[in-house]
Structures are given as structure tokens and as C-alpha cells.
Design a protein around this motif. Structure first.
Motif, PDB file in Angstrom:
ATOM      1  N   GLU A   1     -45.079 -19.371  63.258  1.00 16.86           N
ATOM      2  CA  GLU A   1     -46.543 -19.451  63.164  1.00 16.86           C
ATOM      3  C   GLU A   1     -47.177 -18.812  64.399  1.00 16.86           C
TER       4      GLU A   1
ATOM      5  N   SER B   1     -50.940 -26.987  61.560  1.00 18.14           N
ATOM      6  CA  SER B   1     -51.385 -28.100  60.702  1.00 18.14           C
ATOM      7  C   SER B   1     -51.180 -27.767  59.234  1.00 18.14           C
ATOM      8  N   ALA B   2     -51.536 -26.563  58.825  1.00 19.86           N
ATOM      9  CA  ALA B   2     -51.365 -26.156  57.426  1.00 19.86           C
ATOM     10  C   ALA B   2     -49.888 -26.146  57.037  1.00 19.86           C
ATOM     11  N   LYS B   3     -49.043 -25.639  57.922  1.00 17.41           N
ATOM     12  CA  LYS B   3     -47.599 -25.597  57.634  1.00 17.41           C
ATOM     13  C   LYS B   3     -47.046 -27.014  57.501  1.00 17.41           C
TER      14      LYS B   3
ATOM     15  N   ASP C   1     -41.758 -33.883  55.372  1.00 18.04           N
ATOM     16  CA  ASP C   1     -42.599 -34.068  56.556  1.00 18.04           C
ATOM     17  C   ASP C   1     -41.740 -33.982  57.818  1.00 18.04           C
TER      18      ASP C   1
ATOM     19  N   ASP D   1     -48.710 -29.746  56.788  1.00 16.08           N
ATOM     20  CA  ASP D   1     -49.278 -30.362  55.586  1.00 16.08           C
ATOM     21  C   ASP D   1     -48.529 -29.914  54.341  1.00 16.08           C
ATOM     22  N   ASP D   2     -48.200 -28.623  54.260  1.00 18.00           N
ATOM     23  CA  ASP D   2     -47.424 -28.097  53.121  1.00 18.00           C
ATOM     24  C   ASP D   2     -46.056 -28.772  53.044  1.00 18.00           C
ATOM     25  N   LEU D   3     -45.400 -28.904  54.181  1.00 14.72           N
ATOM     26  CA  LEU D   3     -44.081 -29.548  54.206  1.00 14.72           C
ATOM     27  C   LEU D   3     -44.179 -31.014  53.780  1.00 14.72           C
ATOM     28  N   GLU D   4     -45.238 -31.691  54.219  1.00 13.09           N
ATOM     29  CA  GLU D   4     -45.437 -33.088  53.837  1.00 13.09           C
ATOM     30  C   GLU D   4     -45.624 -33.204  52.322  1.00 13.09           C
ATOM     31  N   GLU D   5     -46.395 -32.296  51.731  1.00 10.81           N
ATOM     32  CA  GLU D   5     -46.609 -32.303  50.277  1.00 10.81           C
ATOM     33  C   GLU D   5     -45.306 -32.074  49.514  1.00 10.81           C
ATOM     34  N   GLN D   6     -44.373 -31.354  50.124  1.00  8.29           N
ATOM     35  CA  GLN D   6     -43.069 -31.094  49.516  1.00  8.29           C
ATOM     36  C   GLN D   6     -42.083 -32.236  49.764  1.00  8.29           C
TER      37      GLN D   6
ATOM     38  N   ARG E   1     -52.851 -23.106  61.887  1.00  5.35           N
ATOM     39  CA  ARG E   1     -51.634 -22.626  61.210  1.00  5.35           C
ATOM     40  C   ARG E   1     -50.546 -23.706  61.198  1.00  5.35           C
TER      41      ARG E   1
END
Length: 185
Positions: free
Chosen positions: A14, A61-63, A73, A65-70, A59
């Protein structure tokens, strides 16, 4: 707690995507939530401006957050994210730091003592392979492997100030003050 090496692997791309070099990733425990501290720099200046810090923070935070959604985390507890420039009296964390800041005063805390000392303070003489050279002001010329460094940082001196590229102040004199009416709109 999450491994710093794992976090670094996630964060470094990132930083690189924005043209920054990652200087350090660490967790700091405090009275409040733990803080994930990220230091990065523009290679050409060794610094980051406030907009750069904000861009990198978004960047990361977005990364995360994406990992947490998958369901992956990387940090399983509450924490604060802090992105900053290394500053003028910066930590020395990478081999290139010891080379780039050769000729400047530094304090190096060691894992194992050398010459009866666990802390060296003096003028960095550079890096020879994996060996740091420093002219310690009390013990004279010393060498230690990078692996023996617990922590290291530059010491703020007039020479360091003179050698540091100043952060651009472009636009600082154009700051506009908001009136109360503008804030309410």
C-alpha cells in the motif's frame, strides 16, 4: 497479538503504491487502545506531508476492512491507526538508514553488549555488509552486526537539521479562515 512481519507484508504494498518507502511498523500499548504506528517516507525527501499520511491511512484502512469482510481480519482487537513521517530525529530501522545517515550522530541500543556497553552513541560511519560502524564518543570506533541492534535513532543536532530537506510550506500562507456562518452551512 498480530505479528509485525505479517502486518508489514500487508502494509508495504500500500505504501509502495503511493510511491512511499515503509520505514517502520509497530504496535504501541498505552493507557487507551493499542496503536498501530506506521512510518513511511518519500524516498526523495525522507519525509511525508499531512496529505501523504492521510492517503496512506485511507489505503491501509480500506485494505484491512476488505480483509475483515473476507473473515481474515489481520488485527483481532480494537486499535488506533497512526501514520506519520519518521521525523528529523528518525528511527534507523533498515540497513539503508545506517548508510544514508552516515556522518550523523545516532544512539544505538544493543541486544548484546559490545565493549561493555549496551548503548552506543556517536557518529555513524556507515554499513559494511551486515555490520554497522559507529565512532562512539566514549569507546571509540565500534562495529556491531545489524542483528544485534535492538533500536536506533538519529540525534537532533545542528548538522542533522542542516542536512534535512525541509518539508514544503507551499500554500501555507493561503490558509483561509472560515467564518461561523460558513461552518454552519
Amino acid at each position: 497479538m498480530t505479528e509485525i512481519a505479517t502486518l508489514t507484508t500487508l502494509i508495504e504494498p500500500e505504501a509502495k503504491a503511493l510511491g512511499f518507502d515503509l520505514v517502520r511498523v509497530q504496535f504501541v500499548s498505552g493507557a487507551e487502545e493499542p496503536t498501530l504506528q506506521i512510518m513511511a517516507e518519500r524516498p526523495e525527501t525522507g519525509q511525508l506531508g499531512i496529505d501523504d499520511c492521510a492517503a496512506l491511512s485511507r489505503r491501509i484502512s480500506a485494505k484491512f476492512d476488505d480483509l475483515e469482510e473476507q473473515g481474515r481480519d489481520p488485527i483481532d482487537h480494537a486499535y488506533r491507526l497512526e501514520v506519520s513521517s519518521p521525523g528529523i530525529d528518525r528511527p534507523l530501522t533498515r540497513p539503508i538508514d545506517f548508510q544514508n545517515w552516515s556522518g550523523h550522530e545516532a544512539r544505538i541500543n544493543l541486544v548484546e553488549a559490545i565493549a561493555g556497553k549496551k548503548q552506543l552513541r556517536g557518529i555513524l560511519q556507515g554499513l559494511d555488509g551486515e555490520t554497522i560502524k559507529i565512532d562512539d564518543r566514549k569507546a571509540g570506533s565500534q562495529e556491531t552486526p545489524l542483528a544485534n541492534v535492538h533500536s536506533a535513532k538519529l540525534i537532533l543536532t545542528d548538522a542533522l537539521i542542516a542536512a534535512t530537506v525541509p518539508v514544503s510550506a507551499d500554500g501555507a500562507d493561503e490558509i483561509e479562515e472560515q467564518t461561523l456562518e460558513e461552518q454552519e452551512d
